[in-house]
Scaffold this motif. Sequence first.
Motif: not given
Length: 253
Positions: A88, A90-91
């Motif tokens: 996914p 995500r940072d």
Amino acid sequence: MVVELKLAGDHIDRLAAERALLRRQARQVQRAEELGPSWMGEEPIWVVAAHLPVWLKQARKPVRFAPGCYRVEPLGHLFLWIAANELPLRDALVPFLVARSGRALDEFARWVAPRRSPRRVLGMLRHLAMSTSVRKELLWEFEPTEDPEIMARDQEIFEVLLEARPQLVKRLLEEGRREAHLEGHLEGSLIEARKACTVCSRDGSSSSAPRTTRASRRAATWRRSSGGTITPSSRRAPPKRCSNAATPPLSRL
């Protein structure tokens, strides 16, 4: 822990995996030498690539335990294969997401660009194999602005690029000289065209008088020789021929 990052275009065949495991074993020996016999741990390895290769699915039967994360047997928890295309956005996963490829990489580039500084974005554009359309799209995000801070950063980026690419400076100078030469040539052509138009207009107004004068002279010469007058129509008429009545018959000849 050993992390092997495979970007788009890198080899992910069996030989590449075996070499990665060999580097993991070398790190295992290094840590054992550094920490001594008391260290009984195991050095894990994470291989990050765009996807899980087919050969690995068939040979090792990896077990998926999270989105994009697979345990590879027989090492199990020591050997993890991370499929970046399945992760996914995500940072915290950005160090792994750079290994994406294809449309997944384009999606990541659009997502991460507003979250990073211009310098980081330029580095991403240089090193990641995203599509040309997305690369141009991200470059157009550097729109002109009046913000002095952004302008200063843009100038800094531009100067760094010029220093790192001397051939780019040479190309820009050559294009500047070519454009200047073309502009000078066009300006010179316009000047010559104006001069030619001026000369043509002057020649047209001055050449009509001599033609009229020559026609007047011919008319005066004809009047003096014939004692008659001349008109425009009589000037264009062809000379008269003898009539048929005045022509002697062929029998007389």
